[in-house]
Design a protein around this motif. Sequence first.
Motif, PDB file in Angstrom:
ATOM      1  N   GLN A   2       0.849  -1.190   0.000  1.00  9.50           N
ATOM      2  CA  GLN A   2       0.000   0.000   0.000  1.00  9.50           C
ATOM      3  C   GLN A   2       0.881   1.235   0.000  1.00  9.50           C
ATOM      4  OE1 GLN A   2      -2.540  -0.735   3.453  1.00  9.50           O
ATOM      5  NE2 GLN A   2      -4.177  -1.395   2.088  1.00  9.50           N
ATOM      6  N   SER A  24       3.608   0.580   2.937  1.00  7.37           N
ATOM      7  CA  SER A  24       3.372  -0.297   4.086  1.00  7.37           C
ATOM      8  C   SER A  24       3.690  -1.728   3.688  1.00  7.37           C
ATOM      9  CB  SER A  24       1.920  -0.188   4.543  1.00  7.37           C
ATOM     10  OG  SER A  24       1.061  -0.604   3.498  1.00  7.37           O
ATOM     11  N   GLY A  25       3.983  -2.540   4.693  1.00 10.71           N
ATOM     12  CA  GLY A  25       4.259  -3.945   4.428  1.00 10.71           C
ATOM     13  C   GLY A  25       5.741  -4.235   4.324  1.00 10.71           C
ATOM     14  N   ASN A  76      11.175   2.210   3.718  1.00 13.70           N
ATOM     15  CA  ASN A  76       9.986   1.952   2.892  1.00 13.70           C
ATOM     16  C   ASN A  76       9.483   3.218   2.209  1.00 13.70           C
ATOM     17  OD1 ASN A  76      10.071  -0.715   3.673  1.00 13.70           O
ATOM     18  ND2 ASN A  76       7.959  -0.808   4.383  1.00 13.70           N
TER      19      ASN A  76
END
Length: 122
Positions: A2, A24-25, A76
């Motif tokens: 995301q 995210s992730g 990220n």
Amino acid sequence: VQLQASGGGLVQAGGSLRLSCAASGRTFSTYNMGWFRQAPGKEREFVAGVARVTSSTYYGDSVKGRFTISRDNAKNTVWLQMNSLKPEDTAVYYCAASKRWGTMSVHDFDSWGQGTQVTVSS
């Protein structure tokens, strides 16, 4: 993955802006990342891409020498530094993720952020 883009705004011609895209992730480092833009009434246009590991980059012709894409897999995050902005750079800017390297096609990007507005006044 995301994605959430931020950092847009209003700037005068010749100015600079830095866009950010937070992912995210845990899979961010497995994706090549790109920035696109879309002006009213126009198709979405490729701006810049960065490789998932080597951070090799490539750019659309209209931004070469003015924009710089970079990423930090530990954070990220991918950035787009935009210098020497022109009124024709006005658009909504989107970050996107792809498993393919070197592509400029919107169809090869799997995940998209929500977009951030950049407006360059003359």
